[in-house]
Design an enzyme around this catalytic site. Structure first.
Site, mmCIF file in Angstrom:
data_model
loop_
_atom_site.group_PDB
_atom_site.id
_atom_site.type_symbol
_atom_site.label_atom_id
_atom_site.label_comp_id
_atom_site.label_asym_id
_atom_site.label_seq_id
_atom_site.Cartn_x
_atom_site.Cartn_y
_atom_site.Cartn_z
ATOM 1 N N GLU A 118 0.851 -1.191 0.000
ATOM 2 C CA GLU A 118 0.000 0.000 0.000
ATOM 3 C C GLU A 118 0.889 1.245 0.000
ATOM 4 O O GLU A 118 2.005 1.219 0.534
ATOM 5 C CB GLU A 118 -0.893 -0.016 1.258
ATOM 6 C CG GLU A 118 -1.759 1.232 1.413
ATOM 7 C CD GLU A 118 -2.863 1.088 2.465
ATOM 8 O OE1 GLU A 118 -2.921 0.040 3.125
ATOM 9 O OE2 GLU A 118 -3.663 2.026 2.606
ATOM 10 N N GLU B 56 -12.591 -2.001 2.115
ATOM 11 C CA GLU B 56 -13.207 -1.827 3.447
ATOM 12 C C GLU B 56 -14.290 -0.740 3.454
ATOM 13 O O GLU B 56 -14.288 0.163 4.311
ATOM 14 C CB GLU B 56 -12.137 -1.529 4.501
ATOM 15 C CG GLU B 56 -11.182 -2.695 4.694
ATOM 16 C CD GLU B 56 -10.267 -2.580 5.912
ATOM 17 O OE1 GLU B 56 -10.173 -1.509 6.517
ATOM 18 O OE2 GLU B 56 -9.640 -3.616 6.257
ATOM 19 N N GLU C 287 -6.556 -9.243 3.202
ATOM 20 C CA GLU C 287 -5.715 -8.615 4.239
ATOM 21 C C GLU C 287 -5.762 -9.506 5.466
ATOM 22 O O GLU C 287 -6.843 -9.751 6.006
ATOM 23 C CB GLU C 287 -6.220 -7.212 4.611
ATOM 24 C CG GLU C 287 -5.876 -6.143 3.602
ATOM 25 C CD GLU C 287 -6.216 -4.737 4.109
ATOM 26 O OE1 GLU C 287 -6.039 -4.472 5.320
ATOM 27 O OE2 GLU C 287 -6.669 -3.934 3.284
HETATM 28 O O1 AHR Z 1 -3.143 -2.901 6.048
HETATM 29 C C1 AHR Z 1 -3.366 -1.735 6.781
HETATM 30 C C2 AHR Z 1 -4.795 -1.218 6.677
HETATM 31 O O2 AHR Z 1 -5.661 -2.122 7.293
HETATM 32 C C3 AHR Z 1 -5.361 -1.087 5.291
HETATM 33 O O3 AHR Z 1 -5.039 0.114 4.677
HETATM 34 C C4 AHR Z 1 -6.837 -1.163 5.523
HETATM 35 O O4 AHR Z 1 -7.518 -1.700 4.422
HETATM 36 C C5 AHR Z 1 -6.967 -1.991 6.781
HETATM 37 O O5 AHR Z 1 -7.789 -1.376 7.705
#
Ligand code: AHR
Length: 497
Positions: free
Chosen positions: A26, A172, A291
Site C-alpha cells: 500500500e 473496506e 488482508e
Molecule cells: O493494512 C493496513 C490497513 O488495514 C489497510 O489500509 C486497511 O484496508 C486496513 O484497515
C-alpha cells in the site's frame, strides 16, 4: 500431550490456489518510499527500486500483490501516478495523513511486480470516486490501443497493455474510518455498476466484492448478504480482512485466534451460499482473504507520528516468535479451506506490518513471520488433504476445545511429495505426534524443519536473527507411520517424498 492424524491421498479438499500466498503493498508509511523504492540506496536499479528487497520478495515466491491500498485507495486519483514524474502532483493523503509524492504509480509498480514474479491485484477507488475513474483505469491498463486512455498509456512509454486480471471493487467500504464509507446498499449499487462498466471494457477481468473489515464489525454478516445481493453475478470473489493482536498478553488465547478466523471463513461461505440459493444461481462465490496478519505492536507509536510528512515509519510492527506461530496457524487455516479461499494477501509485504523490513540506506532483514510464510509458499502447493486429527485440547478465555495440534497437509502429486505443516500450541510440553500416511508407500522423510525459541517474545533485527528455522526436527517414518515429538510452542514442516 499427544495427537494422532490420518492422512490419505483420497481425502482431498481441493487443489491449493497458489494465490493464497499473495501479499499487499500500500502507499502507506515506508512500504513504497524507503521500502521497495529508494533511489539513493546502493542496491537500487535504474528505476530506483531496491534489489536487496526484490531478492527477499523473490525468495517468498509471492504470486499476487494487492496495490495501491488499503485505505489509501479510497482517496487516490490514479491519474496522479502516471505520466512524467516531474509533473505529478504532491497530494495530501487523507487516510494516513501524510504527503504522497506520486513518484511511484501504476506503471512503475507493475514493472516492479513483474520483476519479482508477481501478478498485480489492483484496487479501485470507490470512496471518493466511482464508475468513471474505474472504467478509465481499466481502459488505461488493459485496452490495447486506439482510444484516449489506452493511447495515453502508450504515450507514457507502455506499448503493451498490462492485462491486469484481478480487481478489487474498493477497500473496506463498511468501515466508518474509510474515506467515502458507505452503507451496504450504497456500496452494493456502486460496486455492481462499476463492475458492469469495467467488464464491458475487459470481459476477462475477475472482480472482488468488498466484504467486512473484520469478523467483529457490527454490520457483519449482514453487510455480506446485502452487498452480494447486488454484486453476486458480477463478482467472482468476496473479500475478508482480519488482524489479530496479543493485547492482554494471554498467549494460549492468542494462539487460538486462528479458530476465530476459521469461523469467520465458514460464516462468509454460508452467507455466500445463502445468496446463491436466493438467486437460484449456478455460480459459487469464492473468497479472497486479501488482508490478514498480526497487527498491534505499533499502535501506540503510530499515535505519536506528526501528520503531513512523506513516508513516516507507520505500522512498523516488530514481530516476535509467538506472532510467527499464529501466522503459521492462519496459513494452515487457509489450506484447510482450499476449496473456497482462492486468494489471500499477507498484509503487508515491506516495512508496514511486514515480513520484510528495511533500514533507510541500509539493510533489508527478515522478521520472524517471514519463515512460516516462506515455508507455506514454497511447500504448500498441490492438493490440500483433509487430515483426520485427534488431538488433546485446552480451553482459553475466548475459546473452548482448542486442539494443541494445528495442522494442514499438502500433497504435490507431480513432485511426488507430501508436506505436513504443524503447530504445537502447548507452551511448556512437547507434543507426541503420530501420523498414519498409509497411502504414501515408499516415501521417506526429506526434512523436518522447525521454528522454535525459548522466549515467545524473541524478535529479529537488522543486527541478526534470533528466530530462524533449523532442520533438526526429529520426525521418523516407520511402517507407514510418521512419529515425532514436536517441541513446545513450535512451527513444523515435515516433508516426505
Ligand atoms: O493494512 C493496513 C490497513 O488495514 C489497510 O489500509 C486497511 O484496508 C486496513 O484497515
Amino acid at each position: 500431550v499427544k495427537a494422532k492424524m490420518i492422512v490419505d491421498k483420497s481425502f482431498r479438499i481441493a487443489e491449493v490456489d497458489k494465490r493464497i500466498y499473495g501479499s499487499f503493498v500500500e502507499h502507506l508509511g515506508r512500504a513504497v518510499y524507503g521500502g521497495i523504492y529508494e533511489p539513493s540506496h546502493s542496491s537500487s536499479d535504474e528505476g530506483g527500486f531496491r534489489n536487496d528487497v526484490k531478492e527477499l520478495v523473490r525468495q517468498l515466491d509471492v504470486p499476487i500483490i494487492r496495490y495501491p491500498g488499503g485505505n489509501f485507495v479510497s482517496g487516490y486519483n490514479w491519474e496522479d501516478g502516471v505520466g512524467p514524474v516531474a509533473s505529478r502532483p504532491r497530494q495530501l493523503e487523507l487516510a494516513w495523513r501524510t504527503v504522497e509524492p506520486n513518484e511511484v504509480g501504476t506503471n512503475e509498480f507493475f514493472k516492479w511486480a513483474k520483476d519479482v514474479g508477481s501478478e498485480v491485484m489492483m484496487a479501485i477507488n470507490l470512496g471518493t470516486r466511482g464508475i468513471d475513474a474505474a472504467r478509465n483505469l481499466v481502459e488505461y491498463c488493459n485496452h490495447p490501443g486506439g482510444s484516449y486512455w489506452s493511447d495515453l498509456r502508450r504515450s507514457h512509454g507502455i506499448e503493451q497493455p498490462h492485462k491486469i486480471k484481478t480487481w478489487c471493487l474498493g477497500n473496506e467500504m463498511d468501515g466508518p474510518w474509510q474515506i467515502g464509507h458507505k452503507t451496504a446498499e450504497e456500496y452494493g449499487r456502486l460496486a455492481v455498476e462499476s463492475a458492469k462498466a469495467m467488464k464491458l471494457i475487459d470481459p476477462d477481468i475477475e472482480l472482488v466484492s468488498c466484504g467486512s473489515s473484520s469478523s467483529t464489525m457490527p454490520t457483519f454478516p449482514e453487510w455480506e448478504a446485502t452487498t452480494l445481493d447486488h454484486t453476486y453475478e458480477v463478482a467472482d470473489y468476496i473479500s475478508l480482512h482480519q488482524y489479530y493482536g496479543n493485547h492482554d498478553n494471554d498467549t494460549p488465547n492468542y494462539l487460538a485466534r486462528s479458530m476465530d478466523m476459521d469461523h469467520f471463513i465458514q460464516t462468509v461461505i454460508s452467507t455466500c451460499d445463502y445468496i446463491k440459493a436466493k438467486k437460484r444461481s449456478k455460480k459459487k462465490m469464492m473468497l479472497s482473504f486479501d488482508e490478514w496478519n498480526v497487527w498491534y505492536h505499533s499502535n501506540d507509536a503510530d499515535k505519536k507520528i506528526d501528520p503531513w510528512s512523506v513516508a513516516p515509519p507507520q505500522l512498523e510492527d516488530i514481530y516476535n516468535f509467538e506472532d510467527a506461530l499464529l501466522v503459521g496457524s492462519m496459513l494452515i487455516t487457509f489450506l484447510r479451506h482450499a476449496d473456497r479461499v482462492k486468494m489471500a494477501c499477507l498484509a503487508q509485504l515491506v516495512n508496514v506490518i511486514a515480513p520484510i523490513m528495511t533500514e533507510n540506506n541500509g539493510r533489508a532483514w527478515k522478521q520472524t513471520i517471514f519463515y512460516p510464510y516462506l515455508h507455506a509458499s514454497r511447500y504448500g502447493r498441490g492438493i490440500s488433504l483433509m487430515p483426520v486429527v485427534d488431538s488433546e485440547k485446552y480451553d482459553s478465555k475466548d475459546f473452548t476445545d482448542i486442539p494443541y495440534l494445528d495442522s494442514a497437509v499438502v500433497y504435490d502429486e507431480e513432485g511426488d511429495a507430501l508436506t505436513i505443516f504443524a503447530v504445537n500450541r502447548h507452551l511448556s510440553e512437547s507434543l507426541e505426534l503420530t501420523v498414519d500416511v498409509r497411502s504414501f508407500e515408499g516415501y521417506r522423510i526429506v526434512e523436518h524443519t522447525v521454528l522454535e525459541h525459548d522466549d515467545l517474545k524473541a524478535t529479529n533485527s537488522p543486527a541478526g536473527e534470533k528466530v530462524a528455522p533449523h532442520n533438526g526436527g526429529n520426525a521418523k517414518l516407520e511402517d507407514g507411520i510418521v512419529k515425532s515429538h514436536l517441541g513446545k510452542a513450535s512451527w513444523n514442516v515435515i516433508r516426505l517424498a
